[in-house]
Scaffold this motif. Structure first.
Motif, PDB file in Angstrom:
ATOM      1  N   THR A  24       0.812  -1.230   0.197  1.00 33.26           N
ATOM      2  CA  THR A  24       0.017  -0.140   0.013  1.00 33.26           C
ATOM      3  C   THR A  24       0.754   1.274  -0.070  1.00 33.26           C
ATOM      4  O   THR A  24       0.269   2.330   0.013  1.00 33.26           O
ATOM      5  N   SER A  25       2.147   1.140  -0.013  1.00 31.63           N
ATOM      6  CA  SER A  25       3.031   2.368  -0.064  1.00 31.63           C
ATOM      7  C   SER A  25       3.005   3.053  -1.185  1.00 31.63           C
ATOM      8  O   SER A  25       2.656   2.544  -2.589  1.00 31.63           O
ATOM      9  N   LEU A  26       3.331   4.167  -1.402  1.00 36.57           N
ATOM     10  CA  LEU A  26       3.309   4.934  -2.505  1.00 36.57           C
ATOM     11  C   LEU A  26       4.782   5.378  -3.133  1.00 36.57           C
ATOM     12  O   LEU A  26       5.343   6.400  -3.387  1.00 36.57           O
ATOM     13  N   THR A  27       5.864   4.350  -2.999  1.00 33.82           N
ATOM     14  CA  THR A  27       7.085   4.543  -3.458  1.00 33.82           C
ATOM     15  C   THR A  27       7.410   3.963  -4.584  1.00 33.82           C
ATOM     16  O   THR A  27       6.427   3.007  -5.078  1.00 33.82           O
ATOM     17  N   VAL A  28       8.727   4.161  -5.168  1.00 33.54           N
ATOM     18  CA  VAL A  28       8.849   3.661  -6.357  1.00 33.54           C
ATOM     19  C   VAL A  28       9.107   1.995  -6.461  1.00 33.54           C
ATOM     20  O   VAL A  28       8.780   1.147  -7.268  1.00 33.54           O
ATOM     21  N   ALA A  29       9.640   1.687  -5.071  1.00 37.61           N
ATOM     22  CA  ALA A  29       9.879   0.280  -4.991  1.00 37.61           C
ATOM     23  C   ALA A  29       8.662  -0.503  -5.049  1.00 37.61           C
ATOM     24  O   ALA A  29       8.582  -1.732  -5.348  1.00 37.61           O
ATOM     25  N   SER A  30       7.618   0.173  -4.271  1.00 40.86           N
ATOM     26  CA  SER A  30       6.242  -0.774  -4.342  1.00 40.86           C
ATOM     27  C   SER A  30       5.254  -0.517  -5.601  1.00 40.86           C
ATOM     28  O   SER A  30       4.423  -0.993  -5.742  1.00 40.86           O
ATOM     29  N   SER A  31       5.805   0.517  -6.666  1.00 42.22           N
ATOM     30  CA  SER A  31       4.842   0.697  -7.727  1.00 42.22           C
ATOM     31  C   SER A  31       4.734  -0.642  -8.674  1.00 42.22           C
ATOM     32  O   SER A  31       3.881  -0.534  -9.273  1.00 42.22           O
ATOM     33  N   ARG A  32       5.812  -1.516  -8.597  1.00 44.82           N
ATOM     34  CA  ARG A  32       5.659  -2.887  -9.235  1.00 44.82           C
ATOM     35  C   ARG A  32       5.700  -3.910  -8.284  1.00 44.82           C
ATOM     36  O   ARG A  32       5.804  -5.250  -8.703  1.00 44.82           O
ATOM     37  N   TYR A  33       5.330  -3.927  -7.074  1.00 46.08           N
ATOM     38  CA  TYR A  33       5.204  -4.893  -6.121  1.00 46.08           C
ATOM     39  C   TYR A  33       3.695  -5.434  -6.049  1.00 46.08           C
ATOM     40  O   TYR A  33       2.819  -4.756  -5.978  1.00 46.08           O
ATOM     41  N   GLY A  34       3.564  -6.926  -5.944  1.00 48.88           N
ATOM     42  CA  GLY A  34       2.478  -7.427  -5.603  1.00 48.88           C
ATOM     43  C   GLY A  34       2.495  -8.569  -6.911  1.00 48.88           C
ATOM     44  O   GLY A  34       3.066  -8.687  -7.920  1.00 48.88           O
ATOM     45  N   VAL A  68      -5.986   7.452  -5.002  1.00 45.38           N
ATOM     46  CA  VAL A  68      -4.619   8.174  -4.964  1.00 45.38           C
ATOM     47  C   VAL A  68      -3.676   7.756  -6.172  1.00 45.38           C
ATOM     48  O   VAL A  68      -3.662   6.600  -6.185  1.00 45.38           O
ATOM     49  N   ALA A  69      -3.248   8.538  -6.819  1.00 42.90           N
ATOM     50  CA  ALA A  69      -2.068   8.405  -7.762  1.00 42.90           C
ATOM     51  C   ALA A  69      -0.745   8.947  -7.507  1.00 42.90           C
ATOM     52  O   ALA A  69      -0.565   9.891  -6.947  1.00 42.90           O
ATOM     53  N   ARG A  70       0.390   8.339  -7.990  1.00 47.45           N
ATOM     54  CA  ARG A  70       1.511   9.006  -8.059  1.00 47.45           C
ATOM     55  C   ARG A  70       2.492   8.598  -9.165  1.00 47.45           C
ATOM     56  O   ARG A  70       2.524   7.456  -9.854  1.00 47.45           O
ATOM     57  N   LEU A  71       3.011   9.631  -9.719  1.00 46.04           N
ATOM     58  CA  LEU A  71       3.826   9.629 -11.059  1.00 46.04           C
ATOM     59  C   LEU A  71       5.278   9.366 -10.643  1.00 46.04           C
ATOM     60  O   LEU A  71       5.774   9.947  -9.993  1.00 46.04           O
ATOM     61  N   PHE A  72       5.837   8.407 -11.419  1.00 47.11           N
ATOM     62  CA  PHE A  72       7.297   8.079 -11.365  1.00 47.11           C
ATOM     63  C   PHE A  72       7.458   8.421 -12.769  1.00 47.11           C
ATOM     64  O   PHE A  72       7.730   7.420 -13.637  1.00 47.11           O
ATOM     65  N   ALA A  73       8.177   9.557 -12.998  1.00 43.78           N
ATOM     66  CA  ALA A  73       8.292  10.015 -14.522  1.00 43.78           C
ATOM     67  C   ALA A  73       9.526   9.012 -14.993  1.00 43.78           C
ATOM     68  O   ALA A  73       9.711   8.791 -16.046  1.00 43.78           O
ATOM     69  N   GLU A  74      10.770   9.157 -14.320  1.00 47.68           N
ATOM     70  CA  GLU A  74      11.868   8.262 -14.704  1.00 47.68           C
ATOM     71  C   GLU A  74      11.492   6.911 -15.221  1.00 47.68           C
ATOM     72  O   GLU A  74      11.957   6.323 -16.172  1.00 47.68           O
ATOM     73  N   GLU A  75      10.540   6.166 -14.579  1.00 53.94           N
ATOM     74  CA  GLU A  75      10.382   4.943 -14.650  1.00 53.94           C
ATOM     75  C   GLU A  75       8.943   4.864 -15.563  1.00 53.94           C
ATOM     76  O   GLU A  75       8.641   3.685 -15.910  1.00 53.94           O
ATOM     77  N   ARG A  76       8.577   5.853 -16.139  1.00 58.53           N
ATOM     78  CA  ARG A  76       7.546   6.054 -16.893  1.00 58.53           C
ATOM     79  C   ARG A  76       6.022   5.333 -16.305  1.00 58.53           C
ATOM     80  O   ARG A  76       5.821   4.124 -17.092  1.00 58.53           O
ATOM     81  N   GLY A  99      -3.347  -0.574  -9.124  1.00 58.23           N
ATOM     82  CA  GLY A  99      -2.816  -0.417 -10.740  1.00 58.23           C
ATOM     83  C   GLY A  99      -1.413   0.014 -10.787  1.00 58.23           C
ATOM     84  O   GLY A  99      -1.148   0.841 -10.037  1.00 58.23           O
ATOM     85  N   SER A 100      -0.688  -0.607 -11.656  1.00 57.53           N
ATOM     86  CA  SER A 100       0.578  -0.135 -11.924  1.00 57.53           C
ATOM     87  C   SER A 100       0.361   0.329 -13.542  1.00 57.53           C
ATOM     88  O   SER A 100       0.476  -0.634 -14.526  1.00 57.53           O
ATOM     89  N   VAL A 101       0.344   1.632 -13.817  1.00 61.62           N
ATOM     90  CA  VAL A 101      -0.055   2.093 -15.077  1.00 61.62           C
ATOM     91  C   VAL A 101       1.368   2.339 -15.829  1.00 61.62           C
ATOM     92  O   VAL A 101       2.122   3.367 -15.585  1.00 61.62           O
ATOM     93  N   GLU A 102       1.743   1.398 -16.755  1.00 57.28           N
ATOM     94  CA  GLU A 102       2.954   1.671 -17.456  1.00 57.28           C
ATOM     95  C   GLU A 102       2.662   2.711 -18.780  1.00 57.28           C
ATOM     96  O   GLU A 102       1.589   2.452 -19.462  1.00 57.28           O
ATOM     97  N   LEU A 103       3.667   3.542 -18.751  1.00 58.06           N
ATOM     98  CA  LEU A 103       3.370   4.583 -19.815  1.00 58.06           C
ATOM     99  C   LEU A 103       4.355   4.274 -20.982  1.00 58.06           C
ATOM    100  O   LEU A 103       5.600   4.288 -20.676  1.00 58.06           O
ATOM    101  N   GLU A 104       3.949   4.339 -22.354  1.00 52.98           N
ATOM    102  CA  GLU A 104       4.782   4.211 -23.399  1.00 52.98           C
ATOM    103  C   GLU A 104       4.560   5.239 -24.389  1.00 52.98           C
ATOM    104  O   GLU A 104       3.426   5.118 -25.021  1.00 52.98           O
TER     105      GLU A 104
END
Length: 202
Positions: A24-34, A68-76, A99-104
């Motif tokens: 449930t964390s909003l960190t870059v490490a948890s953005s692809r966790y699960g 709530v959403a958090r953008l990690f621009a470097e990871e897109r 959700g992990s929204v991958e931007l291409e």
């Protein structure tokens, strides 16, 4: 023996709580966790990444009506999580979905793919439960037949009753998981619609 069981129980509880906290964390490490349970490709493109950044605050966070959403621009990548208030009346299940929204990049626009994830502890414990009940029911049926359970009508009825009870427990568990998934998926879909609306507004 009792202390060993108590310690094992506390250890499992700590692992589950740690897993949920990281999930449930909003960190870059948890953005692809699960554990990945679904994938949805958005047919409509998002605005360019530079325009997306303007919708988020300095910390990359965007508060939504239903999440709530958090953008990690470097990871897109955008981490999207349905939000539950501390005193919320909304029923929470043991299988929350984020959700992990991958931007291409696609020309001047951005294509989005939403990966649905549940906590690893929820997925693993659910799988173990189904295996225990399923294998236990099957093992009983095999042992029952080997030991001559069909010899009399009384033993046959008892065997059928126990096997039927095991199958009923399996069916109940399956229905519970499916209903919970549908409920949590609806919450994530609602949060995703909020995200799209916030990113596409003029």
């Amino acid at each position: 023996m009792v202390l060993a069981g108590l310690f094992a129980g506390l250890l499992i509880l700590a692992l589950v709580l740690g897993d949920w906290f990281h999930f449930t964390s909003l960190t870059v490490a948890s953005s692809r966790y699960g554990c990945r349970v679904g994938l949805v490709q958005d047919p409509s493109p998002f605005p360019p990444l530079a325009a997306l950044r303007e919708r988020f605050d300095r910390g990359g966070v965007l508060q939504l009506p239903n999440g709530v959403a958090r953008l990690f621009a470097e990871e897109r990548r955008i981490l999207l999580r349905p939000q539950y208030g501390l005193l919320s009346r909304r029923f929470r299940t043991a299988w929350p979905i984020k959700g992990s929204v991958e931007l291409e990049p696609d020309g001047e626009a951005v294509r989005a793919t939403c990966v649905k994830r549940v906590p690893w502890s929820s997925a693993v414990l659910t799988l173990i439960w189904f295996l225990l009940v399923g294998v236990g029911t099957l093992a009983f049926a095999v042992a029952f037949l080997i030991e001559g359970g069909l010899a009399s009508l009384g033993s046959l009825l008892m065997g059928l009753g126990i096997v039927g009870l095991g199958l009923l427990v399996l069916a109940f568990g399956l229905v519970t998981v499916l209903v919970a998934y549908r409920l949590e998926d609806q919450r994530l879909t609602l949060a995703y619609q909020d995200l799209r609306g916030a990113l596409l507004q003029n």
